[in-house]
Each structure stands twice: as C-alpha cells, then as structure tokens.
Design an enzyme around this catalytic site. Structure first.
Site, mmCIF file in Angstrom:
data_model
loop_
_atom_site.group_PDB
_atom_site.id
_atom_site.type_symbol
_atom_site.label_atom_id
_atom_site.label_comp_id
_atom_site.label_asym_id
_atom_site.label_seq_id
_atom_site.Cartn_x
_atom_site.Cartn_y
_atom_site.Cartn_z
ATOM 1 N N HIS A 164 45.741 38.184 36.607
ATOM 2 C CA HIS A 164 46.205 36.695 36.279
ATOM 3 C C HIS A 164 47.060 36.476 35.323
ATOM 4 C CE1 HIS A 164 42.235 35.876 38.427
ATOM 5 N NE2 HIS A 164 43.111 35.433 39.432
ATOM 6 N N CYS A 251 37.976 33.202 32.637
ATOM 7 C CA CYS A 251 37.612 33.386 33.966
ATOM 8 C C CYS A 251 36.061 32.885 34.362
ATOM 9 C CB CYS A 251 38.167 34.201 34.859
ATOM 10 S SG CYS A 251 37.095 35.928 34.711
HETATM 11 N N1 GLY Z 1 37.173 40.694 40.086
HETATM 12 C C1 GLY Z 1 37.930 39.570 39.749
HETATM 13 C C2 GLY Z 1 38.758 39.150 41.015
HETATM 14 O O1 GLY Z 1 39.333 39.860 41.355
HETATM 15 O O2 GLY Z 1 38.913 38.089 41.186
#
Ligand code: GLY
Length: 256
Positions: A164, A251
C-alpha cells in the site's frame, strides 16, 4: 497537518490470520498467541495517546479482517466504505458498514472501482492515494468525487514494490513525510520535507502519528532514532508477528 485523533476502531485478529493475503512477503508461520498479545499492546498504545478505542470481534473466516483500515476511510465530514482489490477481503466491508453509518454520512466505492484505506494518506485536506495492486484508477476517481464537496484534493501516486502507499510513506509530523524512495516516487510530494528511511529498514516508513506522539514499529529502531533526533515523541510498538502478514501500524486501526 495531523489533526487530533479522538477515536479508533480495531478488530481482534483471528486464527485464520495464518491464511492471510500476501503480495510481497513469503509465507511464514505466525505465532497467534504472540500476535494477539502484540495486538493488545498496540491497542494500549492508541489508548495511551488519548484515543478512545472500540474493539470489534474477530471474524474467524476472514483472515485479513484485523487490517481494518483497508475497508473504511473516516473523514470529519464523511465516511467512505472502500472496495478492497483483494477479492478475499470484499466481505469485510458489509461487516463494518453498520458501525459506520451511525458515525458519518456514508458513501461507497463501487465496482469496477477498487480502493483500500492503506492506500490513502491524508495530509490536511490533501488525500494522496496510491495506485497499487489493490487500488485502481476508477476507485481513485470515485474517491475524488466523494470528497470534492468537502474541499479535499485527491492526488494519485504510483506504488511499486510494496503493498500500500502507506507501507512506503507516512507523515509522522506536520509538513514532513517519511518515505522509502525505493517504493514511492518522492517527487510526487513536492512541497513537503522528505525524510528517507534508513536503508536497512525499508518497512520503517509506516508510522502512526497520534496527538503529538508517533508510533514506530519496534522492527525499525534506526527510524525511531531518526525521528527522536527531530524531537518527536516516539513510541515503539512491536507488531513483528502481524508484520509477517504484511501489516503496518496504520492498517490495524481506523482513526478519526
Ligand atoms: N495481509 C494484508 C493484506 O494483504 O491485505
């Protein structure tokens, strides 16, 4: 500008975390007891920064549901339900929806758009949005339309080499971005001061600023030292087991 954060939503990890999505990391065994304990410490770190934390129950059949940030973006004026680019994560959105509609007027990203919250870096009224394996142009365009009435500008940033946008760049303090230039083209962030993560800590850029404090992953001690040398109030948080699932500090919560 990092506005004050009063609330956070988090979701407990489930044992299915072992089957999480992975894009850039090889699968490693995750010590679930340790992951749970680290998650508890993370929640405590949010609370000690003055944030009221609401903990949502684990979802046994959705391995990545602990990474709550990816399914909803909450701004002061509006919430946007995301549409994850990972098909295995789509079901997470309906589960968070009832918690959000009472908090803010709520809009949704719709197919064929995809958008994950980990790709949205808010700096004041600018939303930098990563175009990644999880977030596409259509999703970014829909987000732009959702937030334009509230005065937010959306700027697209290509993401390569990491999951991200916020894996590779965050804003630990006002006016400053901390980035891994190997993953994110820092020329996209013209007017900000750019700090580069130490070469030995490519994952160190994912920090979480909270009310004058900045959380830094314990796996990035040199990054923590770099920020401490800038007189920031650095708080180290060990999320090493969760990092095996390609997690970052941001996250694991939705802050607002
Ligand atoms: N494991 C985090 C994701 O891929 O969304």
């Amino acid at each position: 500008m990092n506005l004050s954060t009063t609330h956070a939503l988090v979701r407990l990890p489930s044992r299915s975390l072992a089957a999480c999505e992975l894009v850039h990391l090889p699968r490693q065994e995750i010590d679930f007891a340790r992951a749970t304990s680290q998650h508890r410490s993370y929640v405590a770190a949010l609370a000690s920064a003055g944030v009221t934390v609401t903990t949502l129950p684990k979802i046994p059949n959705l391995p990545d549901a602990v990474f709550l940030e990816d399914v909803v973006l909450i701004l002061d004026e509006v919430a946007i339900l995301c549409r994850p680019g990972a098909a295995s994560r789509l079901a997470e959105v309906e589960l968070i929806k009832p918690k959000i509609i009472g908090l803010r007027p709520t809009l949704e990203i719709r197919a064929p758009g995809t958008l994950e919250g980990g790709d949205v870096l808010r700096v004041g009224h600018t939303l930098f949005v990563g175009r990644s394996t999880r977030t596409n142009r259509e999703g970014i365009q829909q987000l732009r339309q959702c937030v334009a009435p509230f005065g937010y500008a959306v700027k697209e940033v290509p993401v390569t080499g990491c999951l991200h946008l916020k894996t590779g760049v965050t804003s630990p303090t006002e006016g400053v971005l901390l980035a891994n230039p190997g993953w994110i083209d820092v020329t996209d962030f013209g007017r900000y001061e750019i700090l580069r993560v130490p070469a030995a800590e490519p994952w160190g850029a994912n920090t979480l600023p909270l009310n004058g404090r900045v959380l830094v992953a314990a796996s990035a001690p040199r990054t923590a030292d770099l920020l401490t040398a800038r007189s920031l109030d650095v708080h180290r948080v060990d999320i090493s087991e969760l990092q095996k699932a390609e997690a970052g500090l941001t996250c694991l919560s939705v802050i607002y």
